[in-house]
Design a protein around this motif. Structure first.
Motif, PDB file in Angstrom:
ATOM      1  N   VAL A 264      23.553  43.045 -81.078  1.00  0.00           N
ATOM      2  CA  VAL A 264      22.878  42.423 -79.661  1.00  0.00           C
ATOM      3  C   VAL A 264      23.567  41.043 -79.528  1.00  0.00           C
ATOM      4  O   VAL A 264      23.301  40.915 -77.688  1.00  0.00           O
ATOM      5  CB  VAL A 264      20.972  42.162 -79.830  1.00  0.00           C
ATOM      6  N   THR A 265      24.136  40.678 -79.770  1.00  0.00           N
ATOM      7  CA  THR A 265      25.038  39.855 -78.781  1.00  0.00           C
ATOM      8  C   THR A 265      26.577  39.728 -78.494  1.00  0.00           C
ATOM      9  O   THR A 265      27.211  39.054 -77.801  1.00  0.00           O
ATOM     10  CB  THR A 265      25.444  38.591 -80.175  1.00  0.00           C
TER      11      THR A 265
ATOM     12  N   ILE B 284      17.792  49.418 -83.352  1.00  0.00           N
ATOM     13  CA  ILE B 284      19.056  49.359 -83.657  1.00  0.00           C
ATOM     14  C   ILE B 284      18.728  49.535 -84.765  1.00  0.00           C
ATOM     15  O   ILE B 284      19.460  50.015 -85.594  1.00  0.00           O
ATOM     16  CB  ILE B 284      20.020  47.471 -83.701  1.00  0.00           C
TER      17      ILE B 284
ATOM     18  N   GLY C 258      24.020  47.765 -77.688  1.00  0.00           N
ATOM     19  CA  GLY C 258      23.641  46.269 -78.042  1.00  0.00           C
ATOM     20  C   GLY C 258      22.860  46.080 -76.819  1.00  0.00           C
ATOM     21  O   GLY C 258      21.587  45.089 -76.217  1.00  0.00           O
TER      22      GLY C 258
ATOM     23  N   SER D  68      16.790  47.833 -78.109  1.00  0.00           N
ATOM     24  CA  SER D  68      15.944  46.777 -78.802  1.00  0.00           C
ATOM     25  C   SER D  68      16.685  46.310 -80.579  1.00  0.00           C
ATOM     26  O   SER D  68      17.314  47.623 -81.180  1.00  0.00           O
ATOM     27  CB  SER D  68      14.908  46.737 -78.802  1.00  0.00           C
ATOM     28  N   ALA D  69      17.000  45.544 -80.547  1.00  0.00           N
ATOM     29  CA  ALA D  69      17.136  44.616 -82.040  1.00  0.00           C
ATOM     30  C   ALA D  69      16.297  45.503 -83.079  1.00  0.00           C
ATOM     31  O   ALA D  69      16.360  46.434 -84.279  1.00  0.00           O
ATOM     32  CB  ALA D  69      16.858  42.892 -82.243  1.00  0.00           C
TER      33      ALA D  69
ATOM     34  N   ALA E 123      21.960  44.324 -86.851  1.00  0.00           N
ATOM     35  CA  ALA E 123      21.451  44.177 -85.738  1.00  0.00           C
ATOM     36  C   ALA E 123      22.092  42.598 -84.656  1.00  0.00           C
ATOM     37  O   ALA E 123      21.990  42.558 -83.504  1.00  0.00           O
ATOM     38  CB  ALA E 123      19.966  44.070 -85.978  1.00  0.00           C
TER      39      ALA E 123
END
Length: 280
Positions: free
Chosen positions: A151-152, A118, A110, A114-115, A147
């Protein structure tokens, strides 16, 4: 010019013959209990990272900030991903811990990808890693939801993840040693066990080829440290306890229960204590 051409052709033939001889000799060990050599590992990792980055750079990333996307991504992650990549304070399924290469910890994924990267990785998968492509099982919207969660994920503490995922943490009482001698343990077997239990997914470990992992602290010169994880005085017995049951000792730690046996914990400690200045 003719000599140059013949030299090039000779080198090409020699290179092809050498490669063929190496392949058919069976010299390279493909056992999953043995890690790749550092050059092979670096090559595979670098090829993968660059391949994903190049193919993901033109993707148009939708808005991933909504609570609905996060909630949907959390559920999808629990259904399809946690088995291999774990979660804050949650260990992957036992089968994934000994995969080669080991699936990366989701916290590091994450933060490093990057999103778009992912999304591309989840959708298409990665050859020779065990990571499947989900494009025929999930829609693009569902993959973007994953995604959004990934990332969170690095922002979540273990207790927050337990609450959001509605799961009870596995926090058994302190695991007692089963009568093994405090100085027992096979260091070489411990070196193998550190890979087979997936420790290299979170820790960089001296003498063991693996990813550039930084979720947990690097494991070197353990014998010189005063405390283990800042909570236990450093001793062989305490380190065995910590490896076997970290959350039973410190409920706030993000280190999950990995199901390490007494024998393997003794082996791991023997290897870790052999690093740095040698045996304590």
């Amino acid at each position: 010019m003719i000599k140059v051409i013949w030299t090039i052709l000779t080198l090409m033939v020699a290179g092809f013959a050498g490669t063929a001889a190496f392949v058919y000799s069976g010299f390279y060990n493909v056992a999953a209990t043995e890690q790749h050599t550092p050059p092979v590992y670096w090559l595979l990792q670098t090829v993968m990272n660059r391949s994903v980055a190049v193919r993901a750079r033109d993707l148009e990333v939708p808005d991933l900030s909504s609570d609905e996307r996060f909630d949907a991504g959390l559920q999808l992650y629990q259904d399809h991903c946690v088995q291999c990549h774990g979660a804050p304070g949650v260990a992957p399924a036992p089968f994934s811990l000994s995969m080669t290469p080991v699936p990366p910890a989701i916290v590091q994924v994450g933060l490093e990808l990057s999103a778009a990267e992912i999304f591309w990785t989840v959708k298409h998968g990665v050859k020779m890693t065990g990571m499947p492509g989900w494009s025929f099982k999930l829609t693009d919207e569902e993959i973007w939801d994953i995604a959004a969660f990934v990332v969170t994920a690095p922002l979540l503490s273990p207790s927050q993840y337990y609450e959001l995922a509605e799961i009870e943490p596995d926090r058994p009482g302190l695991v007692e040693n089963e009568g093994a001698d405090k100085t027992s343990g096979d260091a070489e077997m411990g070196r193998v066990a550190l890979r087979q239990y997936g420790c290299i997914a979170c820790h960089t470990i001296e003498g063991i080829t693996g990813p550039n992992a930084w979720v947990g602290p690097p494991l070197r010169r353990i014998s010189e440290r005063k405390y283990i994880a800042g909570v236990l005085p450093n001793s062989r017995e305490n380190l065995v306890h910590w490896i076997r049951n970290p959350q039973g000792i410190d409920p706030l730690t993000a280190m999950p229960q990995l199901g390490v046996t007494e024998e393997h914990a003794q082996d791991i400690v023997a290897y870790l204590y052999s690093l740095g200045n040698g045996e304590r």
